[in-house]
Design a protein around this motif. Structure first.
Motif, PDB file in Angstrom:
ATOM      1  N   GLU A 111      20.579 -18.303  64.794  1.00  0.00           N
ATOM      2  CA  GLU A 111      19.215 -18.118  65.293  1.00  0.00           C
ATOM      3  C   GLU A 111      18.377 -19.373  65.058  1.00  0.00           C
ATOM      4  N   ARG A 131      18.608 -21.950  67.915  1.00  0.00           N
ATOM      5  CA  ARG A 131      18.163 -21.625  69.264  1.00  0.00           C
ATOM      6  C   ARG A 131      16.809 -22.249  69.589  1.00  0.00           C
ATOM      7  N   LEU A 178      19.721 -18.101  75.926  1.00  0.00           N
ATOM      8  CA  LEU A 178      19.951 -18.080  74.477  1.00  0.00           C
ATOM      9  C   LEU A 178      20.894 -19.183  74.016  1.00  0.00           C
ATOM     10  N   TYR A 179      20.681 -20.374  74.521  1.00  0.00           N
ATOM     11  CA  TYR A 179      21.454 -21.534  74.082  1.00  0.00           C
ATOM     12  C   TYR A 179      20.675 -22.265  72.983  1.00  0.00           C
ATOM     13  N   GLY A 180      21.340 -23.254  72.381  1.00  0.00           N
ATOM     14  CA  GLY A 180      20.748 -23.941  71.235  1.00  0.00           C
ATOM     15  C   GLY A 180      20.090 -25.267  71.584  1.00  0.00           C
ATOM     16  N   THR A 222      25.235 -21.459  71.625  1.00  0.00           N
ATOM     17  CA  THR A 222      25.041 -20.496  70.532  1.00  0.00           C
ATOM     18  C   THR A 222      25.643 -19.130  70.856  1.00  0.00           C
TER      19      THR A 222
END
Length: 338
Positions: A222, A225, A150-152, A177
């Motif tokens: 969000e 991401r 869940l990184y950007g 994120t």
């Protein structure tokens, strides 16, 4: 050459002998304990009984975990039910994958059951827990760091997150994120605490403020991401969810403040009954104290009256005979002279 970045852990599991300690699960557990601890303090400050938050959490937490997992599996079903995937992985919650929307929704059902069994209004309990839940989210987000998920988007900022090569991920530097959302949740908790003290929020409005504030941050985070997600009209599904939930939360705040202004005076019946019992016990004692004071006053008055009468009698009546005798002797002496 990248001089500064946030490193990712080489592994998300620590083995304590034969027992594996998974970073993601550890963060979730710590978050739950912090939420119960701080929520209990706020509940007591609102006039509730110590231990009530933990008793209701026994219902809310399991429901929340199931709800969070269901939301994740339903919205990302392709990760578990597509060709070549193992559907058993849907039950491996320790590997990550909890949707906050499902956790809050189904967790609220569990909390409602617990509150109903104790005769407690759910909105009041939710208001006490609102900032505590935000703090729990801030801690829980670090579980994504352990799992490198869940990184950007890619970035060269000094606080970029370094991701190593792995399943469904490419090595590189990305927006952290998870860190953005963790810090945002701390800000949400502080905002709710301040607003609750300043405006005396009640009847679920503190919880609604938490929900609305979280949605604002979740929306823009969000959008950054890059993990796989379903899109609706060009936006990620969770962005639309944030928008809808934000509108519902704000609407609740506006309508609730008009229909039920102020804050609940009694949040737990048992506490109110004990306070009434204490006042009833203290009242006879106060009345007895008043009777004793009256008795002391009357006794003092009687003593004063008797002392005054005795003194008056001794000063006046007791001296009259002597005065009479002196007067008789003087008359007899005058008669002799005459």
């Amino acid at each position: 050459m990248d001089i500064a970045y946030i490193p990712s852990p080489s592994t998300g599991v620590l083995h304590l002998g034969p027992l594996p300690l998974r970073g993601y699960a550890f963060c979730i557990i710590i978050g739950v304990f912090v939420a119960v601890w701080y929520g209990n303090k706020r509940w007591i400050a609102r006039g509730g009984k110590a231990g009530t938050v933990a008793d209701i959490a026994v219902w809310a937490v399991p429901f929340g975990l199931v709800g969070g997992r269901l939301y994740h599996v339903i919205t990302d079903y392709q990760l578990y039910f597509s060709e070549g995937e193992n559907w058993v992985d849907a039950f491996k919650i320790w590997e990550g994958g909890l949707g906050i929307w499902g956790a809050i929704a189904l967790g609220a059902v569990g909390a409602w059951i617990g509150c109903r069994r104790r005769g407690i209004p759910l909105p009041a309990w939710a208001d006490a827990l609102a900032p505590a839940i935000a703090f729990a989210q801030a801690i829980g987000r670090w579980g994504n760091w352990f799992n490198q998920e869940l990184y950007g988007k890619p970035t060269d900022l000094p606080w970029a997150l370094k991701i190593t090569e792995g399943t469904n991920r490419e090595a590189g530097l990305y927006h952290p994120t998870f860190l953005y959302e963790s810090l945002w949740c701390v800000g949400v908790a502080v905002l709710v605490i301040w607003a609750d003290r300043r405006f005396k929020l009640g009847h679920g409005r503190a919880f609604a403020l938490y929900v609305a504030s979280y949605c604002v941050g979740r929306g823009w985070i969000e959008y950054m991401r890059v993990d796989e997600a379903h899109h609706v009209l060009g936006l990620r599904l969770n962005v639309w969810t944030s928008i809808v939930v934000f509108v519902l939360a704000v609407t609740y705040i506006v309508i609730s403040s008009r229909v039920r202004p102020g804050r609940e005076e009694i949040v737990e019946p048992e506490t109110a009954k004990s306070e009434v019992a204490k006042s009833e016990v203290a009242k006879p004692a106060a009345d007895a104290g008043g009777d004793d004071s009256a008795a002391d006053g009357s006794e003092g008055t009687s003593e004063g009256a008797s002392d005054g009468t005795a003194e008056g009698a001794s000063d006046g009546t007791a001296q009259d005979p002597a005065d009479g005798d002196e007067k008789t002797d003087a008359d007899a002496e005058s008669a002799k002279k005459g």
